[in-house]
Structures are given as structure tokens and as C-alpha cells.
Design a protein around this motif. Structure first.
Motif: not given
Length: 540
Positions: A156-166, A216-221
Motif C-alpha cells: 500500500a505504500t512506497a516503503h512497502g514496495v521497496s521492502e518487498n523488492r529488497v 525509508h529507515g530501518k523500521n518495517e513498512p
């Protein structure tokens, strides 16, 4: 497998857990029914055991069992099989007393000798209450897992998209490392990454993680918690108003397909040289041994927690008589008037209930073993352990060797259905059993209108309560395992209650034979040993 949960329609307007004993035992003769004798007619009258089996797939089989396989390899297969089989004798004995008396589990527990808290509710009723609280936390783990699955599918967020990719890149790197190790032994063939390129791949993944954290920092999305909240609110509304026919049909198709997919995956895995389950490995898991690796104690603790919730766990043992009442076994048998006709009806419906219990045991044992073997054959070998926010992503790895790039999509499609179905049905069941508990301890009156109101209200409240557990402790696997530990401790208490009913509340015409009595005692002893073992493993 959770499609079985809908074999008997769940409706908040008809609280199954609060069937009146007086209503059952004084039912008119027109409601009495001769038991079926032909095998096909017997099969059409089963259902309670299948509901119970379906309600635990999302937590017991999919999460806890695969996690045990990932940590222990094949070594603890024997304990998983024991957990599926040994509790059925206690389950049938609980059902036997309900069939002959028309009483719910908590009503029956309240008859046991021992200390009481106030005028109402004895020690086992209150032990159930503690276990129920942990079970609500378990449902928090389930809704968190559903949130993970949806966030992987629809971030749902750009943070989430980036976390999934990494995270996907890091997981792929883990596979490539395993392939490289296999190459060095001369066993890997097609999926390996050349050793001289592995260092470059590792550097790329590390750089990708650093870039992600700088942005995005180290926090989870927030995606997982956001989706878990949306799903919880929707479930709360559905359970309150009772309009969930579409969910029922949709989940039935998806979960049935997912279970079939899992079995096909295990079958096709035998064609993968690096992941196949050999005959030697399978039988090594039946020797009764314990893991000898550095994390052996952790694996045993996980397995003991899993023991409490796979098959018919303590929560399911309590719930089973409620579904037997809903199915009508006690009503069809009628009040015990001591006549040969009653004994004939009781014996016949008892046979139906036994087919129900043992048949469901065979099915869920087959599925449980499949999930365990996948965890041992893939996750354990690769070196992945499903936990925290990567739980669902890691579970999807079990499907990669066979389905490759399709694995994540196929798994997430089915995981959402099976996890949500478990969450949905478990919350509905908790509302029914808990409303009966309130009646047993005397906190609400005995009228039908009051019970209906409480079942509707609790059906709406328990999903919200489960969400709070997850938000406070966002580790789905640990929430599930904590509930497993609690249920493992309560299991020997329920087994003792079943033995007490067998000898202190026997009914002519329903007395089992000596062989059954011996197996019932073995069931109780096995649950006592694992219960004590669970306590020791937890506190040491």
C-alpha cells in the motif's frame, strides 16, 4: 483444508455453543432419528471433526508445523504424527459424554471435583479461560499473517514496495548460497549461481538494502499492520451481521485449491535432486530421536508448542462437543430412558461420531505431514526459518523448487484464503464457546435472547481483540506458538477429565471395550508427558 469449516453453516444468529441441555434432552420424539447404517449415509452425517480440522490449518499446519520442520529437519516427524493421532481417543470420549448427556464441554467440566472460584466455575473452566486468552493471541498471529500475505501481493505504500523488492532479493541470495554449497559437493545441476559471481550478487543485495534504509529507515513498512486492520474490521462486521455467504463460497474454492497445490508440490518435489525426500530421511524421522544440532533445544520447544495445536488441540477438544450438538447427534439420540431402542440409537450415532473423528484425523494427518516434510526438505536445507514480518515470504519458499517464478503468486493466493478462513472461523467459534462460559460461571442469564446477543457482540469484538494482540506483539509465529504452549499444558487436564467421565459417568449401551480403555489411558499419559515436557522446555 479450512473449507470443511463450512460443512455446517456458521451463523451468529444461531449460537451453536449454547445449546440447552434441557432443550436437547427433552426434544420431541419427532426429532429423534435412527442412525444411518450404510457407509454412504454415515459419511453424509459427519461434519464436526472436519470443522475442527479446518479451523486449525492456518496456524497449526501452515505456520507451526512448517516452522518445526524448518528448525528440526526430518528428526521430529514422529512427534508431529503422535500429536495428530494420540488426542483422538480423548476427543471421542468427550463426544461420547456429550452425546449421552446433551451437555456442552464447559458444562461437563464444571461437574468435575476440585477447587472452585466462587459459586460458579471450577478449576478446569478457569484453566480453559487462560487458554482461551492465549488463543485470542494466536488469532492475532493469524490476522498478522494474512496482513503479511496481502502486503506482499498489494503493497500500500512506497516503503512497502521497496521492502518487498529488497527482501525478495535477500531471499533469492539465500537460495543461491545453498545452490553454491551444493555445487561444491557436485550435487546441484541447474539452479546454481557460479561461485565467482556469488560475491558480486551479495554486494548488489547489500547495496540494495543500504539504499532502502537510507530512503525509508530501518523500521518495517506500515503495510502489514494497515492490511491487518482492514481485514479485522471487515471480519468484525461480517461476524456481527452474518452476511458472509460470498466469503464462504470464495474461501471454499481457494482453500481447496491451495491444499491440492500443496500435495502436488510435495509430489513434484521428488523430481528435484536437491530437495527430494528420500526414504532414509523419512524413516529417520520416525525413530523417536531428538535434534542434535546447536539449535536442537529450540527446535524441540517449537515442536512441543506445535504438538498442542496440530490435530485436535486443547481448544479443538473443547470445541468438538459443541459442533456435535449443532450437528444433532444428542438430539437425534434423545433422552436416555433406559430402553433398548435408546441404546440402539445411541450406539448407532456413536459409530457415526467415531467415523467423523477418525476420518478427519486421517485427512488432517496427511496434510500435516505434507507441510512438515516441505518445511524440512526445503526451508531446513536452505537455512530459512519462518518468523516475524518475513513469515509468509519464507513459507512461500517451499514452493520455489517446483514452481520457480510462479511460487510466490501461487502461495500467496492460497495462503490468504487458508489463513483468513482460519481466522474467520476461529473467531466465530470463540464467540460461541465464550458465551457458554459466561453462562456456566453465572455472569449472564440462560435465555436464548441473551445468548444470541452475546454471540453477536463477541463475534464482532474478538477480531478487534486479536488485532490488538498482534499490534502489541507483531510476531505471528511466536503468538501462534505461545498459544500452542498453553494448549499443551491444558491438554493433560482435558485428558484427565475425559477419563473421569469414562469411569464416573458411564452409560449402559455406550461403554467402550478394554482395548479402547487402554488406548484412552495411553492418550492421557502421552498428553501428560508432553504437557510436563512443554513446561520444562518453556521455563529452562
Amino acid at each position: 483444508m479450512a473449507w470443511w469449516c463450512y460443512y455446517i453453516k456458521l451463523s451468529p444468529l444461531h449460537p451453536t455453543s449454547v445449546v440447552d441441555r434441557e432443550l436437547v434432552l427433552t426434544s420431541p420424539e419427532s426429532e429423534r432419528r435412527d442412525p444411518p447404517k450404510h457407509w454412504w449415509r454415515i459419511l453424509t452425517n459427519i461434519g464436526p471433526g472436519l470443522i475442527i480440522a479446518g479451523s486449525i490449518v492456518g496456524s497449526g499446519e501452515l505456520i507451526a508445523t512448517t516452522k518445526t520442520g524448518a528448525e528440526a529437519g526430518f528428526t521430529l516427524l514422529w512427534l508431529i504424527l503422535l500429536g495428530c493421532v494420540v488426542k483422538v481417543f480423548t476427543q471421542v470420549e468427550m463426544g461420547r459424554y456429550t452425546l449421552s448427556s446433551g451437555k456442552t464441554s464447559l458444562q461437563a467440566f464444571n461437574e468435575l471435583p476440585g477447587p472452585r472460584l466462587g459459586r460458579h466455575g471450577n478449576w478446569l473452566v478457569w484453566a480453559w479461560a487462560v487458554m482461551w486468552l492465549a488463543s485470542i493471541g494466536q488469532q492475532g498471529g493469524i490476522v498478522g499473517s494474512v496482513g503479511q500475505a496481502v502486503a506482499l501481493t498489494m503493497p500500500a505504500t512506497a516503503h512497502g514496495v521497496s521492502e518487498n523488492r529488497v527482501a525478495d532479493a535477500e531471499q533469492l541470495l539465500t537460495f543461491e548460497r545453498y545452490a553454491a554449497r551444493s555445487d561444491s559437493d557436485g550435487s546441484a545441476e541447474e539452479i546454481s549461481t557460479p561461485l565467482n559471481k556469488l560475491d558480486d550478487r551479495e554486494a548488489e543485495v547489500v547495496a540494495l538494502r543500504i539504499a532502502h534504509e537510507l530512503e525509508h529507515g530501518k523500521n518495517e513498512p506500515p503495510d502489514i499492520k494497515l492490511w491487518a486492520t482492514i481485514i479485522t474490521i471487515a471480519t468484525s462486521v461480517l461476524l456481527f451481521v452474518g452476511r458472509y455467504g460470498l466469503i464462504q463460497t470464495f474461501s471454499t474454492v481457494l482453500v481447496g485449491s491451495f491444499t491440492l497445490l500443496t500435495l502436488i508440490n510435495l509430489f513434484l518435489l521428488q523430481g528435484e535432486v536437491d530437495y527430494r525426500v528420500t526414504t532414509q530421511e523419512f524413516f529417520s524421522g520416525l525413530k523417536g530421536a531428538l535434534p542434535s544440532s546447536a539449535n536442537g533445544s529450540t527446535a524441540v520447544a517449537t515442536a512441543l508448542a506445535t504438538f498442542g495445536i496440530i490435530g485436535v488441540g486443547a481448544g479443538e477438544l473443547v470445541a468438538y462437543p459443541y459442533w456435535c450438538l449443532e450437528k444433532g447427534y444428542a438430539k437425534f439420540t434423545g433422552k436416555n430412558d433406559g430402553t433398548p431402542e435408546w441404546r440402539e440409537r445411541a450406539t448407532g450415532w456413536m459409530k457415526v461420531m467415531q467415523v467423523d473423528a477418525w476420518g478427519s484425523m486421517l485427512v488432517y494427518t496427511f496434510a500435516t505431514v505434507a507441510f512438515y516434510l516441505l518445511g524440512a526438505a526445503v526451508l531446513h536445507r536452505v537455512g530459512l526459518n519462518p518468523e516475524k514480518s518475513d513469515l509468509v515470504r519464507t513459507l512461500a519458499v517451499m514452493y520455489v523448487p517446483v514452481f520457480s517464478n510462479w511460487a510466490a503468486g501461487l502461495f500467496l493466493f492460497g495462503a490468504i484464503a487458508v489463513l483468513y478462513s482460519t481466522f474467520f472461523v476461529a473467531c466465530a467459534g470463540h464467540a460461541r464457546v465464550f458465551s457458554d462460559g459466561l453462562r456456566v460461571v453465572g455472569w449472564i442469564d440462560d435465555s436464548q435472547a441473551t445468548r444470541d446477543k452475546w454471540v453477536r457482540g463477541l463475534g464482532a469484538f474478538f477480531p478487534i481483540m486479536s488485532l490488538f494482540f498482534y499490534l502489541a506483539f507483531p510476531s505471528p509465529a511466536k503468538l501462534v506458538l505461545i498459544s500452542g504452549v498453553t494448549q499443551g499444558v491444558v491438554l493433560p487436564m482435558i485428558a484427565g477429565a475425559a477419563i473421569w467421565f469414562r469411569y464416573k459417568r458411564p452409560v449402559d449401551g455406550l461403554r467402550p471395550g478394554k482395548l479402547w480403555d487402554a488406548m484412552l489411558w495411553l492418550s492421557g499419559i502421552a498428553m501428560l508427558i508432553t504437557g510436563v515436557w512443554t513446561i520444562i522446555a518453556t521455563v529452562t
